[in-house]
Structure formats: C-alpha cells, structure tokens
Design a protein around this motif. Structure first.
Motif, short mmCIF file in Angstrom:
data_model
loop_
_atom_site.label_atom_id
_atom_site.label_comp_id
_atom_site.label_asym_id
_atom_site.label_seq_id
_atom_site.Cartn_x
_atom_site.Cartn_y
_atom_site.Cartn_z
N GLY A 116 4.11 -114.28 24.72
CA GLY A 116 4.82 -113.75 25.80
C GLY A 116 5.17 -115.06 26.88
N SER A 117 5.41 -114.43 27.98
CA SER A 117 6.01 -115.42 29.00
C SER A 117 4.92 -115.51 30.09
CB SER A 117 7.38 -115.11 29.57
OG SER A 117 8.32 -115.08 28.68
N GLY A 118 3.69 -115.24 29.93
CA GLY A 118 2.47 -115.37 30.98
C GLY A 118 2.78 -114.38 31.83
N PRO A 119 2.07 -114.53 33.05
CA PRO A 119 1.05 -115.95 33.58
C PRO A 119 -0.47 -115.60 32.52
CG PRO A 119 0.93 -114.24 35.20
CD PRO A 119 1.85 -113.56 34.04
N PHE A 120 -0.80 -116.82 32.56
CA PHE A 120 -1.98 -116.90 31.91
C PHE A 120 -3.33 -117.21 32.63
CE2 PHE A 120 1.02 -118.76 28.66
CZ PHE A 120 1.17 -117.26 27.94
N ALA A 121 -3.12 -117.98 33.95
CA ALA A 121 -4.17 -118.49 34.80
C ALA A 121 -4.62 -117.29 35.49
CB ALA A 121 -3.67 -119.79 35.88
N THR A 122 -6.07 -117.21 35.67
CA THR A 122 -6.57 -116.06 36.31
C THR A 122 -6.65 -116.42 37.80
OG1 THR A 122 -8.00 -115.21 34.41
CG2 THR A 122 -9.06 -114.87 36.44
N PRO A 123 -6.59 -115.45 38.52
CA PRO A 123 -6.78 -115.84 40.13
C PRO A 123 -8.18 -116.37 40.32
CG PRO A 123 -5.51 -113.77 39.91
CD PRO A 123 -5.96 -114.13 38.53
N THR A 124 -8.39 -116.71 41.50
CA THR A 124 -9.58 -117.05 42.07
C THR A 124 -9.83 -116.51 43.73
OG1 THR A 124 -9.46 -119.31 40.91
CG2 THR A 124 -11.33 -119.05 42.81
N HIS A 125 -10.87 -115.82 43.90
CA HIS A 125 -10.88 -115.23 45.27
C HIS A 125 -11.98 -116.14 46.12
CE1 HIS A 125 -12.60 -112.66 48.64
NE2 HIS A 125 -11.71 -112.19 48.39
N HIS A 126 -11.75 -116.78 47.36
CA HIS A 126 -12.81 -117.56 47.86
C HIS A 126 -12.47 -117.40 49.54
CE1 HIS A 126 -15.69 -120.75 48.31
NE2 HIS A 126 -14.66 -121.42 49.24
N ASP A 127 -13.51 -116.92 50.04
CA ASP A 127 -13.80 -117.20 51.43
C ASP A 127 -12.45 -116.25 52.15
OD1 ASP A 127 -14.68 -117.87 54.02
OD2 ASP A 127 -13.61 -119.62 54.15
N GLY A 128 -12.23 -114.98 51.55
CA GLY A 128 -11.38 -114.27 52.02
C GLY A 128 -9.93 -114.33 51.79
N ARG A 129 -9.86 -115.44 50.74
CA ARG A 129 -8.38 -115.87 50.43
C ARG A 129 -8.41 -115.66 48.73
NH1 ARG A 129 -10.04 -119.85 53.81
NH2 ARG A 129 -9.15 -119.77 55.79
N LEU A 130 -7.24 -115.45 48.32
CA LEU A 130 -6.93 -115.18 46.97
C LEU A 130 -5.82 -116.49 46.64
CD1 LEU A 130 -7.42 -113.48 44.39
CD2 LEU A 130 -4.86 -112.44 45.06
N TYR A 131 -6.16 -117.12 45.51
CA TYR A 131 -5.51 -117.99 45.01
C TYR A 131 -4.85 -117.88 43.51
CZ TYR A 131 -7.66 -120.73 48.76
OH TYR A 131 -8.32 -120.91 50.12
N THR A 132 -3.57 -117.95 43.35
CA THR A 132 -2.96 -117.77 42.21
C THR A 132 -2.25 -118.86 41.59
OG1 THR A 132 -0.94 -116.92 43.08
CG2 THR A 132 -2.72 -115.35 42.70
#
Length: 413
Positions: A116-132
């Motif tokens: 398929g067309s992703g997404p493939f990268a897993t998010p990261t939670h750190h210090d109250g923030r979410l990174y995708t």
C-alpha cells in the motif's frame, strides 16, 4: 548471569535516554520504551486462555505504522484516502479524542504495491509531544494532549529524490532535546538533529540516502552515539555534535536496509535480506574508530523483522525455510532452537516477562516460553481479519493490534 546483566543494563539505559518521563507501562515509540522490543513490566495471566476476548475494534485507515500507548491514550499515524491522519484514541474504549489530517498522495513502486501507500513510520511520544514522520518525509510535532500542531517540516522538497524509493519508514528518535530523522532519497540524504521544541536544525550530517531501519542510541568507548542504517551503510554519529565517527558498508539487495540494530554492551546486532545475522563490535583504538564482525550466522537472516534481546538470548524471525522463529546466544551466534518453518513472510517480535510474542503478517499471534533449551509454544491466537504488518503493543492483560484497516484491543481474560 553476565549476559542477563548486559541485556537489562542496555534496556534501562536506552529507556532513560530516549523516553523521558514516560511511565513504566507505556509503549511510547517504535519497539517500546527502550526501542528494543521488550515489554519490561508485563505480567502473564495465571493461565493462558483458549481464546482472547475482543474489547473493541475501530476503523482507523491503512498503513503499517504501529500504534503507541502512553497513559490511557493510543496514538496512531494512518492513511485515509489521499491523506495521512494523526489520531489519538481512548485506550479503554477506542473512542477518538482528536485527529489531524493533511494531504499525502503516494504511489508505491510496482513491486511494493501489496504494502500500500503507507504510512510506515511509527510515531514517537516524548515530553508531552507527539512526533510523526509521514511517507513523503513530512515531519510533524503536536501537543499530545490537545492535538495542536506545534510545527511541521516538509522535507520532500529539499532533495532531487525526495524520499526513499519505497517511502519513509524510519521512526523519529527523541533524545537530549533533539528530534533525529533521516531525510532525502536514493543516492543522497542527511541525518538531521532538530530542536524538538521548534523544529530548527541543530546539526546536519550529509551522506548517502536514508535506509528503512530506525536509529538507536548506544555508548561505545565512552561516547554516546547514534547507530543508523542508511541506504548502503551503517554509520555511527556523535550524538552531541553530529560528527561522523565510523562507517561500515552494509549493502543489501534493493537497498532495503530495514532492521533496527540491537545493542548489547560494546556490540550491536543486525542483519538484512539475504545477509547473515551478525554482531559488530565498535571501539576506539589509537584515536581511530573501528568496527569488527564478532560472529555471523546464516540460518538467522532477517528481512523486515527486528530481533529482541531478553534474558541473555536473542529471539528473532528469519526468512529461512519460508519463515522461522529462533533463539540464539548473542555472544557467540550459536542457535539454541528454531521452528520448523513455513510461518510466513514476517513477524513482529516482542519479549514480555517469561514469554516471547511472534505476531505474523498473517494475523496469527504465537506465544512462546522464553527459553534457550527448546522451542516451547504456549498459545496461538488469530487476532485480526486483515494483514498485521504493524507491531503489537503488549500490556498487562491486553494486547493492541493494528491490521490493514483497524485497531483492535484484545483482553487476555
């Protein structure tokens, strides 16, 4: 006893480096608290049930990106139509709490259309923030509680080839106030360290294109560094300065450098499609950094399944014999046991307490007793109707699964 001590120490140090103030039972990033596939706080049921009980199931969209869990919330990056969707859900009920949507059209290469067309990268939670990190290298930072977008960088416009050939799959690394990602595409890219609060570049190391495997933090010869699979190499980068410390060629067919390295003392362990599983020692001698292959073993070739170090043994899933689970001695590479084979194309491996979970892409979850004596299966469950390429989250009494379209929470009792 030495092997056990090394494994636990590495996990504790990595957890402290990478997950900040996350709770002990949280699963805040790719492969869990220490980015190593170990659910350290798991307590098994007194008796494994014949069947799991489905607590809830919700449609969330497509993609192989794995869910993460922090407190009583689930976070997920998925695809709905031509958009990527970042969502937060209530763990107890599956109720959606907030979501953000942005355009992310992507046409997969012909040989990868089944993924398929992703997404493939897993998010990261750190210090109250979410990174995708989206399939087209759109990096976003959110306030994890409210879903407010804090900053967004689109790296799909910086390089002539704007992303890896099969799309971005390496998850953001958060450490020491930095958000670290690989950007670029085939032939040319960069490892970037950004200010986690602002998204501004702190250091940049240019080189070949990005790999598909996720970076991890290690300490070799007293220097904290990042181990990164790139398109054609494995590299060690000084965490504080971004200086390239060492580089070793690591060429795999079709440039699919996918495995997340596993750190053990002064070694790291990795593999690749049609490449031996191998342990590499990193050291600084007479002012020069060196890498040395300590052992390698052919029966344990890895493709998309990263191994797990637990209790002095390394557990993994090899492509040999059409899919084979195994346990080996990580100091010598000696295989302790392996399954008969024919178990599928890939499996996500999680070590939890006295057990190891193998979730195949066929939605079959195999629970195996953690031992180096012999293969000892404990339970087997079908946990989805669709393909399960995403890594599960193993919690006390519950298992969270992402299949082709849905999130599903299973209860062990």
């Amino acid at each position: 006893m030495v092997r056990r001590s090394l494994g636990i120490t590495a996990a504790v140090v990595a957890a402290a480096l990478m997950t900040g103030a996350s709770g002990a039972a949280d699963w805040p990033q790719w492969r869990g608290p220490a980015r190593d596939g170990v659910a350290a706080s798991f307590q098994a049921p007194k008796a494994w049930p014949e069947k799991l009980r489905k607590a809830w199931s919700v449609d969330v969209g497509k993609g192989h990106s794995s869910p993460i869990v922090v407190g009583e919330r689930i976070y997920l990056l998925s695809r709905q139509g031509e958009n990527e969707v970042v969502s937060a859900f209530e763990l107890a009920t599956g109720k959606i709490l907030w979501k953000d949507t942005y355009p992310a059209a992507f046409s997969p290469a012909p040989e990868a259309r089944s993924h398929g067309s992703g997404p493939f990268a897993t998010p990261t939670h750190h210090d109250g923030r979410l990174y995708t990190f989206g399939i087209n290298e759109i990096l976003s930072a959110y306030d994890a509680k409210s879903g407010k977008l804090l900053w967004r960088n689109d790296y799909g416009k910086e390089y002539e080839t704007p992303r890896p050939y099969y799309g971005t799959s390496a998850s953001p690394l958060l450490v020491d106030g930095l958000c670290i990602v690989q950007v670029g595409g085939p032939g040319k890219g960069a490892l970037l360290a950004l200010d986690a609060k602002t998204g501004q570049v702190k250091w940049k190391q240019e080189g070949d294109g990005p790999g598909y495997g996720t970076s991890v933090v290690a300490e070799f010869s007293g220097v904290r560094q990042i181990i990164t699979p790139t398109q054609q190499n494995l590299v060690g980068t000084d965490l504080a300065t971004g200086k390239l410390l060492w580089q070793m060629p690591f060429k795999v067919p079709y440039d699919q450098n996918i495995i997340t390295p596993v750190v053990m003392g002064d070694l790291f362990i990795t593999s690749g499609v049609d490449l031996d599983l191998q342990a590499i020692r990193v050291a600084k001698k007479d002012g020069q950094w060196t890498t040395e292959k300590v052992w390698s073993t052919r029966p344990a070739m890895l493709y998309m399944s990263s191994p797990v170090l637990s209790g002095g043994l390394l557990y993994g899933f090899s492509t040999a014999r059409r899919g084979t689970g195994f346990a080996l001695d990580p100091k010598t590479g000696e295989v302790r046991w392996k399954t008969e084979g024919n178990e599928g194309e890939s499996a996500s491996v999680v070590a939890a307490g006295d057990f190891v979970f193998f979730l195949g892409n066929d939605a079959v979850l195999r629970v195996v007793r953690r031992t180096g004596e012999a293969y000892k299966p404990v339970a087997r469950y079908t946990v989805a109707d669709g393909a399960t390429w995403a890594q599960p989250v193993v919690m006390d009494g519950r298992i969270l699964v992402k299949d082709a379209d849905r999130l599903i929470l299973w209860a062990l009792g």
